[in-house]
Each structure stands twice: as structure tokens, then as C-alpha cells.
Write a protein that holds these residues in place. Structure first.
Motif, short mmCIF file in Angstrom:
data_model
loop_
_atom_site.label_atom_id
_atom_site.label_comp_id
_atom_site.label_asym_id
_atom_site.label_seq_id
_atom_site.Cartn_x
_atom_site.Cartn_y
_atom_site.Cartn_z
N SER A 102 7.54 4.19 -4.12
CA SER A 102 6.86 2.96 -3.72
C SER A 102 7.89 1.85 -3.53
CB SER A 102 5.84 2.53 -4.78
OG SER A 102 4.79 3.47 -4.87
N CYS A 103 7.73 1.07 -2.48
CA CYS A 103 8.57 -0.12 -2.30
C CYS A 103 8.14 -1.17 -3.32
CB CYS A 103 8.42 -0.69 -0.90
SG CYS A 103 8.89 0.41 0.46
N ASN A 104 9.10 -1.82 -3.96
CA ASN A 104 8.78 -2.92 -4.87
C ASN A 104 10.02 -3.78 -5.05
OD1 ASN A 104 10.36 -1.66 -7.01
ND2 ASN A 104 8.63 -0.26 -7.27
N GLY A 105 9.95 -4.67 -6.01
CA GLY A 105 11.05 -5.60 -6.20
C GLY A 105 12.34 -5.00 -6.71
N SER A 106 12.30 -3.74 -7.16
CA SER A 106 13.50 -3.12 -7.71
C SER A 106 14.32 -2.37 -6.68
CB SER A 106 13.12 -2.16 -8.85
OG SER A 106 12.41 -1.03 -8.33
N LEU A 111 -3.62 -6.66 -11.05
CA LEU A 111 -2.66 -7.31 -10.16
C LEU A 111 -1.95 -8.46 -10.85
CD1 LEU A 111 -4.51 -7.32 -6.75
CD2 LEU A 111 -2.77 -5.77 -7.60
N LEU A 112 -2.64 -9.16 -11.73
CA LEU A 112 -1.99 -10.21 -12.50
C LEU A 112 -0.88 -9.61 -13.34
CD1 LEU A 112 -4.82 -12.59 -13.74
CD2 LEU A 112 -2.83 -13.19 -12.39
N ALA A 113 -1.16 -8.45 -13.93
CA ALA A 113 -0.14 -7.78 -14.74
C ALA A 113 1.02 -7.35 -13.88
CB ALA A 113 -0.75 -6.57 -15.45
N ALA A 114 0.71 -6.86 -12.66
CA ALA A 114 1.77 -6.41 -11.75
C ALA A 114 2.65 -7.57 -11.33
CB ALA A 114 1.17 -5.73 -10.53
N ARG A 137 -0.47 3.46 -5.14
CA ARG A 137 -1.09 4.42 -4.23
C ARG A 137 -2.59 4.20 -4.07
NH1 ARG A 137 3.18 6.26 -1.46
NH2 ARG A 137 4.85 6.89 -2.87
N THR A 138 -3.20 3.54 -5.03
CA THR A 138 -4.63 3.23 -4.93
C THR A 138 -4.80 1.72 -4.84
OG1 THR A 138 -4.82 3.20 -7.36
CG2 THR A 138 -5.30 5.28 -6.23
N PRO A 139 -5.84 1.24 -4.16
CA PRO A 139 -6.03 -0.20 -3.98
C PRO A 139 -6.08 -0.95 -5.31
CG PRO A 139 -7.52 1.04 -2.56
CD PRO A 139 -6.90 2.04 -3.50
N ASN A 140 -5.48 -2.12 -5.33
CA ASN A 140 -5.50 -3.01 -6.50
C ASN A 140 -4.77 -2.46 -7.72
OD1 ASN A 140 -7.05 -4.84 -5.00
ND2 ASN A 140 -8.96 -3.90 -5.65
N SER A 141 -3.93 -1.45 -7.51
CA SER A 141 -3.12 -0.94 -8.62
C SER A 141 -1.71 -1.49 -8.50
CB SER A 141 -3.09 0.59 -8.61
OG SER A 141 -2.45 1.08 -7.44
N GLY A 142 -1.01 -1.55 -9.63
CA GLY A 142 0.35 -2.08 -9.62
C GLY A 142 1.32 -1.08 -9.02
N GLY A 143 2.21 -1.58 -8.16
CA GLY A 143 3.18 -0.71 -7.50
C GLY A 143 4.60 -0.87 -8.01
N LEU A 159 5.32 1.01 1.76
CA LEU A 159 4.66 -0.28 1.60
C LEU A 159 3.17 -0.03 1.76
CD1 LEU A 159 7.02 -2.60 3.69
CD2 LEU A 159 6.57 -2.79 1.23
N THR A 160 2.45 -0.01 0.67
CA THR A 160 1.03 0.35 0.71
C THR A 160 0.14 -0.90 0.76
OG1 THR A 160 1.13 0.55 -1.70
CG2 THR A 160 1.30 2.56 -0.42
N TYR A 161 -0.91 -0.81 1.57
CA TYR A 161 -1.90 -1.87 1.71
C TYR A 161 -1.27 -3.18 2.18
CZ TYR A 161 -4.35 1.75 -0.85
OH TYR A 161 -4.86 2.96 -1.23
N TYR A 162 -1.40 -4.24 1.40
CA TYR A 162 -0.91 -5.57 1.80
C TYR A 162 -0.27 -6.25 0.59
CZ TYR A 162 -5.42 -6.63 -0.34
OH TYR A 162 -6.48 -6.69 -1.21
#
Length: 235
Positions: free
Chosen positions: A97-101, A11-14, A195-201, A131-134
Motif C-alpha cells: 500500500s502507498c502511504n507516508g512511509s 480514519l482518525l486513528a490512521a 484494501r477495504t474502504p475506510n480502513s487505515g493504509g 493508491l486505494t480509493y481517495y
């Protein structure tokens, strides 16, 4: 005293990621030859009896061909236009996946409930986005992940059609003053999970905070992504 969760490396990397054809048509080489052949046929028809009918037939054929080509081009253009619009959200080809882009993100404190902030994500892309998880929040350079409010987890992933918005509510501090290590932040990074918890989206977002900053303490928590604004602020 609450124990902070260590921020997963993934998540830090994401959170560190940022939102970072000229075609030419080909010319029909046989066009000139076809035009020359049509002209020759017309000339021959005029030299023989019944030339008027032959000429009309030739003219009708040429007109029909032209009309057909025009119709094909129009259909092709219309088809391309329709293809650019998503149809079935259940089709994986229409969902990303929804993200900043592919979204715009805002983060605004609200007057009620007290000590709450609303995060709004609007899909600005051409496909449905999930928008996956939180949201993974990071104020300034904090090294812990704000806990999600488990009771806010929806039954299904929050999927946004182009132009639609999703929401997350943030409890910034304890209303009774029981929170610890309070501070005021002027920078917020909103990370997205895959798509999986704690992975970068994908790329994170950096929504602007009020000029005076946002106060938070160890009670900082966040809801899952939800479709309804009122639901996001009800925790």
C-alpha cells in the motif's frame, strides 16, 4: 447548508500515525587443509617421472576451482541485484500500500481551475504500491471527511511503480461563493486507505502548505487517486 460527514474512528486513528543487519560471512575451516593437501600433491608429482604434466593438471584444477568460485559469487551478486527490482505488478509479493512511509507527498494550489489544489504522491520505495480509493484529508483539526467526487472513481486501482507518481485533485471552495464556514488552514494531513474502504493504509503524510495558508469552505471535495494529473484537475 451542507452536512459534514463525521470522521470514522478508524480514519482518525490512521491520520494520527507517523512515518516511524549486520551480517558476517562464515569462514571455510577446511580451506587451510585443502591448501596443504594441494601443496603435498604438487611436491609428490615433482619427485616422479611426468611431474610436469601432473603439476600442470594440479595447477589447472586449482585455477578452474578458483574461476568457478568467482563466477558463482558474481552470479549470486547479480541475482540479489535483480531480486531487489520488482518484476510483475500482478504478483502480491511485489505490491504494498502507498502511504507516508514509502512515498513523498506534495500539496499545491493551482491557478487553474480556480479554487483547486493538486496532491501528488511519488513512490520512493522498491516495490509497486497501490493508491486505494481517495485521500482522507484533514485541514488543521477538522472533524469531518471531505466528500469524494464519485464521478472520478477509476476502473482499476492506481498502482505506482518505483519512481512513478499518482494524483488527486481537491476542490477547495465553491466558485460561486455558495460554500459556508470558510477558513484558512496552515496544516494538512493526507491519510491513506487500506484494501477495504475506510480502513487505515499506513502512516499519513504532512505535506507543506503555502506560507499564506489555503482557504477552504464546506464545498471541500476530493477526487479518487488517479494516474493522470490533468484528469485529477478536470473535476
Amino acid at each position: 447548508m451542507r452536512k459534514y460527514r463525521a470522521l470514522p474512528v478508524a480514519l482518525l486513528a490512521a491520520l494520527a500515525l507517523t512515518a516511524c543487519q549486520d551480517g558476517t560471512g562464515t569462514q571455510d575451516e577446511g580451506a587451510a587443509a585443502k591448501a596443504e593437501s594441494a601443496s603435498s600433491a604438487t611436491a609428490k608429482a615433482e619427485e616422479t617421472p611426468g611431474a610436469t604434466g601432473a603439476t600442470d593438471a594440479n595447477s589447472g584444477t586449482a585455477t578452474g576451482a578458483k574461476g568457478g568460485a568467482s563466477g558463482t559469487a558474481t552470479d549470486a551478486k547479480g541475482g540479489n541485484s535483480r531480486a531487489a527490482k520488482p518484476t510483475d505488478p500482478a504478483d502480491p509479493a511485489n505490491r504494498v500500500s502507498c502511504n507516508g512511509s514509502n512515498t513523498t507527498v506534495t500539496a499545491k494550489p493551482v491557478p487553474r481551475p480556480l479554487n483547486h489544489m493538486l496532491i501528488t504522491v511519488k513512490n520512493t520505495g522498491s516495490k509497486y504500491c497501490d493508491l486505494t480509493y481517495y485521500p482522507v484529508l484533514r485541514f488543521d483539526e477538522m472533524q469531518w471527511v471531505p466528500r469524494p467526487i464519485e464521478d472520478s472513481q477509476p476502473q482499476a486501482v492506481t498502482t505506482l511503480a518505483p519512481g512513478e507518481s499518482g494524483y488527486a485533485g481537491v476542490v477547495l471552495s465553491a466558485a460561486d461563493g455558495s460554500g459556508e464556514h470558510g477558513r484558512t488552514s496552515h496544516k494538512l494531513t493526507v491519510g491513506f486507505q487500506g484494501r477495504t474502504p475506510n480502513s487505515g493504509g499506513g502512516p499519513s503524510a504532512l505535506p507543506k502548505l503555502p506560507a499564506k495558508g489555503v482557504y477552504y469552505d464546506s464545498s471541500l471535495t476530493v477526487t479518487y487517486w488517479l494516474r493522470d494529473m490533468d484528469d485529477a484537475l478536470s473535476y
